[in-house]
Design a protein around this motif. Structure first.
Motif, mmCIF file in Angstrom:
data_model
loop_
_atom_site.group_PDB
_atom_site.id
_atom_site.type_symbol
_atom_site.label_atom_id
_atom_site.label_comp_id
_atom_site.label_asym_id
_atom_site.label_seq_id
_atom_site.Cartn_x
_atom_site.Cartn_y
_atom_site.Cartn_z
ATOM 1 N N ARG A 7 0.805 -1.223 0.000
ATOM 2 C CA ARG A 7 0.000 0.000 0.000
ATOM 3 C C ARG A 7 0.841 1.277 0.000
ATOM 4 O O ARG A 7 0.418 2.280 -0.546
ATOM 5 C CB ARG A 7 -0.951 -0.005 1.192
ATOM 6 C CG ARG A 7 -2.070 -0.998 1.009
ATOM 7 C CD ARG A 7 -2.983 -1.065 2.225
ATOM 8 N NE ARG A 7 -4.224 -1.701 1.791
ATOM 9 C CZ ARG A 7 -5.400 -1.109 1.814
ATOM 10 N NH1 ARG A 7 -5.525 0.112 2.265
ATOM 11 N NH2 ARG A 7 -6.465 -1.742 1.390
ATOM 12 N N ILE A 115 -9.700 -10.784 -0.361
ATOM 13 C CA ILE A 115 -8.494 -10.006 -0.108
ATOM 14 C C ILE A 115 -8.289 -9.836 1.390
ATOM 15 O O ILE A 115 -9.221 -9.487 2.118
ATOM 16 C CB ILE A 115 -8.571 -8.641 -0.831
ATOM 17 C CG1 ILE A 115 -7.301 -7.839 -0.670
ATOM 18 C CG2 ILE A 115 -9.777 -7.851 -0.406
ATOM 19 C CD1 ILE A 115 -7.226 -6.629 -1.582
ATOM 20 N N ILE A 117 -6.169 -7.615 4.043
ATOM 21 C CA ILE A 117 -5.367 -6.414 4.251
ATOM 22 C C ILE A 117 -4.652 -6.670 5.572
ATOM 23 O O ILE A 117 -5.293 -6.897 6.606
ATOM 24 C CB ILE A 117 -6.226 -5.142 4.300
ATOM 25 C CG1 ILE A 117 -6.874 -4.872 2.927
ATOM 26 C CG2 ILE A 117 -5.389 -3.947 4.697
ATOM 27 C CD1 ILE A 117 -8.135 -5.563 2.672
ATOM 28 N N ASP A 128 -1.934 -5.667 0.765
ATOM 29 C CA ASP A 128 -3.105 -6.449 0.368
ATOM 30 C C ASP A 128 -2.627 -7.778 -0.194
ATOM 31 O O ASP A 128 -1.682 -7.811 -0.982
ATOM 32 C CB ASP A 128 -3.894 -5.743 -0.738
ATOM 33 C CG ASP A 128 -4.377 -4.358 -0.350
ATOM 34 O OD1 ASP A 128 -4.364 -4.024 0.849
ATOM 35 O OD2 ASP A 128 -4.779 -3.606 -1.262
ATOM 36 N N GLU A 130 -4.297 -10.472 -2.473
ATOM 37 C CA GLU A 130 -5.446 -10.832 -3.302
ATOM 38 C C GLU A 130 -5.395 -12.336 -3.539
ATOM 39 O O GLU A 130 -4.410 -12.858 -4.049
ATOM 40 C CB GLU A 130 -5.406 -10.064 -4.616
ATOM 41 C CG GLU A 130 -5.464 -8.567 -4.404
ATOM 42 C CD GLU A 130 -5.230 -7.764 -5.674
ATOM 43 O OE1 GLU A 130 -5.163 -8.366 -6.771
ATOM 44 O OE2 GLU A 130 -5.118 -6.535 -5.567
ATOM 45 N N HIS A 145 -5.186 -7.023 10.856
ATOM 46 C CA HIS A 145 -5.631 -7.371 9.506
ATOM 47 C C HIS A 145 -7.136 -7.193 9.396
ATOM 48 O O HIS A 145 -7.809 -6.965 10.389
ATOM 49 C CB HIS A 145 -5.289 -8.831 9.203
ATOM 50 C CG HIS A 145 -6.136 -9.763 10.011
ATOM 51 N ND1 HIS A 145 -5.848 -10.059 11.326
ATOM 52 C CD2 HIS A 145 -7.284 -10.414 9.722
ATOM 53 C CE1 HIS A 145 -6.776 -10.874 11.802
ATOM 54 N NE2 HIS A 145 -7.657 -11.098 10.844
#
Length: 179
Positions: A7, A115, A117, A128, A130, A145
């Motif tokens: 990020r 996803i 985080i 992230d 995915e 998270h």
């Protein structure tokens, strides 16, 4: 195959070996189960009967028991979310806040996409992960998270637990986190 987005730099990490190496450094378990092992009629089915759930668990029984044995997980279930899930948006809002647990949060994706985080080390910050069918992830206890769905809002996953009651989210207020 899982893909990571950092990020703070928007850098992407792709490829199973690179994803695994990155997640290992963040103390996050990443494995891959064979998604084509699942019967074809369940590979894109997101509204499941009890029989469908039992079939998924039976298909991955060896993988589930192997992971459970290595990590002391005692129970498991199936979660299926899609646009047909009652109150899906409200349900997602409840979980789309950074939190921790007193045990690992484990998901083995059998269909769809989701996803995580996750808060990494100080240098990495939030990232992230995915996930798609075949991806297995375990976020360690105490690591901030949250989990949500991708834009298509469809997922089926096996969840593994140490405590039969499942995970209890402990809110984690972090001014460093921005959605």
């Amino acid at each position: 195959m899982a893909e990571i987005r950092l990020r703070n730099t928007d850098e992407r990490i792709q490829g199973e070996d690179k994803v695994r190496a990155f997640l290992d450094k963040q103390n996050v378990l990443y494995e891959h189960w064979e998604p084509s092992k699942l019967p074809e009629h369940l590979q894109q089915k997101f509204s499941l009967s009890d029989e469908d759930k039992a079939a998924i668990l039976a298909t991955y029984d060896a993988e589930i028991r192997d992971l459970a044995g290595r990590r002391s997980y005692k129970t498991w279930d199936i979660i299926a979310l899609s646009e047909s899930t009652p109150n899906l948006d409200e349900l997602l809002k409840k979980f789309e806040n950074v939190h921790t647990h007193t045990e690992d949060e484990v998901r083995a994706i059998t269909a769809g996409r989701g996803i995580f985080i996750i808060k990494g080390d100080d240098e990495t910050g939030y990232f992230d992960v995915e996930l798609e069918a075949g991806d297995v992830i375990s976020v360690p206890e105490g690591q901030p998270h949250f989990f949500t769905l991708m834009d298509n809002k469809q997922i089926v996953a096996v969840r593994l637990f140490i405590e039969p009651a499942g995970w209890v989210a402990q809110p984690y207020a972090d001014p460093a986190f921005a959605k």
